[in-house]
Design an enzyme around this catalytic site. Structure first.
Site, PDB file in Angstrom:
ATOM      1  CE  LYS A   1       0.982 -54.840 -19.511  1.00 23.50           C
ATOM      2  NZ  LYS A   1       0.025 -55.898 -19.194  1.00 23.50           N
TER       3      LYS A   1
ATOM      4  N   GLY B   1      11.122 -56.196  -8.562  1.00 24.71           N
ATOM      5  CA  GLY B   1      11.801 -57.454  -8.846  1.00 24.71           C
ATOM      6  C   GLY B   1      12.796 -57.357  -9.986  1.00 24.71           C
TER       7      GLY B   1
ATOM      8  N   GLY C   1       6.342 -56.337  -5.381  1.00 22.15           N
ATOM      9  CA  GLY C   1       4.991 -55.814  -5.183  1.00 22.15           C
ATOM     10  C   GLY C   1       4.832 -55.100  -3.854  1.00 22.15           C
TER      11      GLY C   1
ATOM     12  NE  ARG D   1      11.908 -63.171  -3.235  1.00 23.58           N
ATOM     13  CZ  ARG D   1      10.973 -63.146  -4.171  1.00 23.58           C
ATOM     14  NH1 ARG D   1      10.449 -64.262  -4.613  1.00 23.58           N
ATOM     15  NH2 ARG D   1      10.542 -61.996  -4.646  1.00 23.58           N
TER      16      ARG D   1
HETATM   17  P1  ADP Z   1      10.039 -54.083 -11.733  1.00 25.78           P
HETATM   18  O1  ADP Z   1       9.915 -55.588 -11.596  1.00 25.78           O
HETATM   19  O2  ADP Z   1      11.409 -53.598 -11.405  1.00 25.78           O
HETATM   20  O3  ADP Z   1       8.973 -53.362 -10.966  1.00 25.78           O
HETATM   21  P2  ADP Z   1       8.553 -54.091 -14.195  1.00 25.78           P
HETATM   22  O4  ADP Z   1       8.100 -55.479 -13.908  1.00 25.78           O
HETATM   23  O5  ADP Z   1       7.552 -53.007 -14.121  1.00 25.78           O
HETATM   24  O6  ADP Z   1       9.818 -53.726 -13.263  1.00 25.78           O
HETATM   25  O7  ADP Z   1       9.153 -54.014 -15.670  1.00 25.78           O
HETATM   26  C1  ADP Z   1      10.242 -54.780 -16.077  1.00 25.78           C
HETATM   27  C2  ADP Z   1      10.118 -55.143 -17.523  1.00 25.78           C
HETATM   28  O8  ADP Z   1       9.908 -53.992 -18.321  1.00 25.78           O
HETATM   29  C3  ADP Z   1      11.383 -55.790 -18.043  1.00 25.78           C
HETATM   30  O9  ADP Z   1      11.100 -57.131 -18.402  1.00 25.78           O
HETATM   31  C4  ADP Z   1      11.739 -54.954 -19.277  1.00 25.78           C
HETATM   32  O10 ADP Z   1      12.149 -55.738 -20.387  1.00 25.78           O
HETATM   33  C5  ADP Z   1      10.444 -54.258 -19.577  1.00 25.78           C
HETATM   34  N1  ADP Z   1      10.657 -53.011 -20.335  1.00 25.78           N
HETATM   35  C6  ADP Z   1      11.353 -51.922 -19.952  1.00 25.78           C
HETATM   36  N2  ADP Z   1      11.375 -50.999 -20.915  1.00 25.78           N
HETATM   37  C7  ADP Z   1      10.679 -51.517 -21.955  1.00 25.78           C
HETATM   38  C8  ADP Z   1      10.338 -51.033 -23.259  1.00 25.78           C
HETATM   39  N3  ADP Z   1      10.740 -49.826 -23.671  1.00 25.78           N
HETATM   40  N4  ADP Z   1       9.593 -51.846 -24.050  1.00 25.78           N
HETATM   41  C9  ADP Z   1       9.187 -53.056 -23.619  1.00 25.78           C
HETATM   42  N5  ADP Z   1       9.457 -53.555 -22.407  1.00 25.78           N
HETATM   43  C10 ADP Z   1      10.208 -52.797 -21.583  1.00 25.78           C
HETATM   44 MG    MG Z   2       8.603 -57.014 -12.591  1.00 29.23          MG
END
Ligand code: ADP
Ligand code: MG
Length: 400
Positions: A201, A354, A377, A39
């Protein structure tokens, strides 16, 4: 882009003037050691441009989540030291933010000098977007630059409020690049345009799916999010991460999206994340009741790869599996590699989020994407079609 940037400023608006620059120096710390300076590096182009043009730079940032009062473990002092190394010049640090001492420090700057003030979130007015604090921030500069894309979805005093009291109020180069890439993808994407959505989620991403559906030619789903869709289809999901209160919403999305929503056909399952040796692939209708889906399966990874290689614009948010723990990183790696290949073949590839950015970084593929967003976000809210308060507050570009 309809916002003014530092490149639109006349030399006389910059030279000898105090540039109040909001940056996102919210870096991970281990004690006073910065474990990832991405960053800080991301705003160097803006700082170098302002230094070259003779501005006197006053930096504002937040770090972590202090509870609206000073907390030594969230001090920006270590960041000043790292920034000085990266810029190859001294960076003054002031332990105050909107204090008389801070104001005096801004007035003591010479052309090209750099001053970092203490964490904006030490002040109770920051997250409340308090106009009194915004006004006192405005006294710290002669013009305002927002280069903190990662915080642009927050209407805080230093990200939005201050711009009501200080003009010109313009975007920095990082902010400009983020808006350019994300904006172009949404407004005039080369087609086929696909989105790949994963992560933990569905609840945090439902608005992105809704907003993107009418714009894209297809959405490919992975991550734990897929399991809530499986539940909606009446499939066994075992001990997978499912959000029971989102199943109806998932059902409605499947109906409305028709063929534009692609779910994994197979999965990598295991009794638990801590049991990678027992990972195995199953068809999506054969998830064992005692196991969890932890990654997309090999057939899905192959077909997502093909879809990526046949697209012209690809936006990716959210890992395909628990990429932190091999072998559950295979789906995420497959998507990242295919995106890198697509970029080389001329497609526009954008990574937001992230954890997705971290995954791409970890694989050494960040430089092979058209753009990796620095804002988790903020990039999500942008993809949802929301106006970001930190962007809205900036001066409009007039004329041509
Ligand atoms: P980003 O930060 O890229 O937006 P998220 O925060 O939504 O992504 O999700 C990232 C997390 O999702 C990671 O820590 C990963 O381990 C978890 N994850 C991905 N697939 C699964 C799964 N099938 N079961 C549990 N956790 C998962
Ligand atoms: Mg995340």
């Amino acid at each position: 882009m309809n916002k003014r940037t530092i490149r639109d400023l006349a030399p006389a608006e910059v030279r000898g003037k105090r540039a109040l620059v909001r940056v996102d120096f919210n870096v991970p710390l281990d004690g006073a050691r910065i474990t990832d300076d991405t960053r800080i590096r991301a705003v160097l182009p803006t700082l170098r441009a302002l230094i070259k043009d003779g501005a006197r730079i006053v930096l504002l940032s937040h770090l972590g989540r202090p509870k609206a009062k000073p907390d030594a473990k969230y001090s920006l002092a270590p960041v000043a030291a790292r920034l000085a190394e990266l810029l190859g010049k001294p960076v003054a640090f002031c332990a105050g933010t909107d204090t008389d001492a801070a104001l005096a420090a801004t007035k003591a700057l010479a052309d090209g000098d750099v001053l970092l003030l203490e964490n904006t979130r030490f002040l109770p007015g920051e997250e409340k977007n308090d106009p009194a604090l915004s006004k006192s921030f405005a006294r710290l500069g002669d013009f305002y630059v927002n280069d903190a894309f990662g915080t642009a979805h927050r209407a805080h005093a230093s990200t939005a409020g201050v711009a009501a009291f200080l003009h010109p109020a313009v975007a920095g180069l990082l902010m400009e690049a983020e808006l350019k890439w994300l904006g172009a993808a949404l407004e005039k994407p080369a087609r086929p345009f696909i989105a790949i959505l994963g992560g933990s989620k569905i609840s945090g991403k439902i608005d992105v799916i809704e907003a993107m559906l009418p714009k894209v030619d297809g959405i490919l789903v992975g991550g734990a999010m897929a399991c809530t869709f499986f539940k909606a289809m009446g499939l066994e999901t075992g001990t997978s991460l499912v959000e029971p209160d989102r199943v109806d919403m998932a059902k409605s999305l499947i109906e409305r999206a028709a063929f534009r929503l692609t779910l994994p056909h197979d999965a990598i399952v295991a009794p638990s994340i801590g049991d990678p040796a027992r990972a195995h692939a199953v068809k999506r209708d054969a998830i064992p009741a005692t196991e969890a889906m932890l990654d997309i399966g090999p057939d899905t990874a192959q077909s997502y790869r093909r879809a990526i290689l046949s697209a012209k614009t690809i936006v990716w948010n959210g890992p395909m599996g628990v990429f932190e723990t091999p072998p559950f990183d295979m789906g995420t790696n497959a998507v990242a590699s295919a995106m890198a290949e697509a970029t080389a073949a001329g497609a526009t590839t954008i990574v937001g989020g992230g954890d997705s950015a971290a995954a791409v970084e970890q694989m050494g593929l960040a430089a092979k994407m058209s753009h990796v967003s620095t804002g988790g976000g903020a990039s999500l809210e942008f993809l949802e079609g929301k106006e970001l308060p930190g962007v809205a507050a900036l001066d409009e570009r007039t004329g041509t």
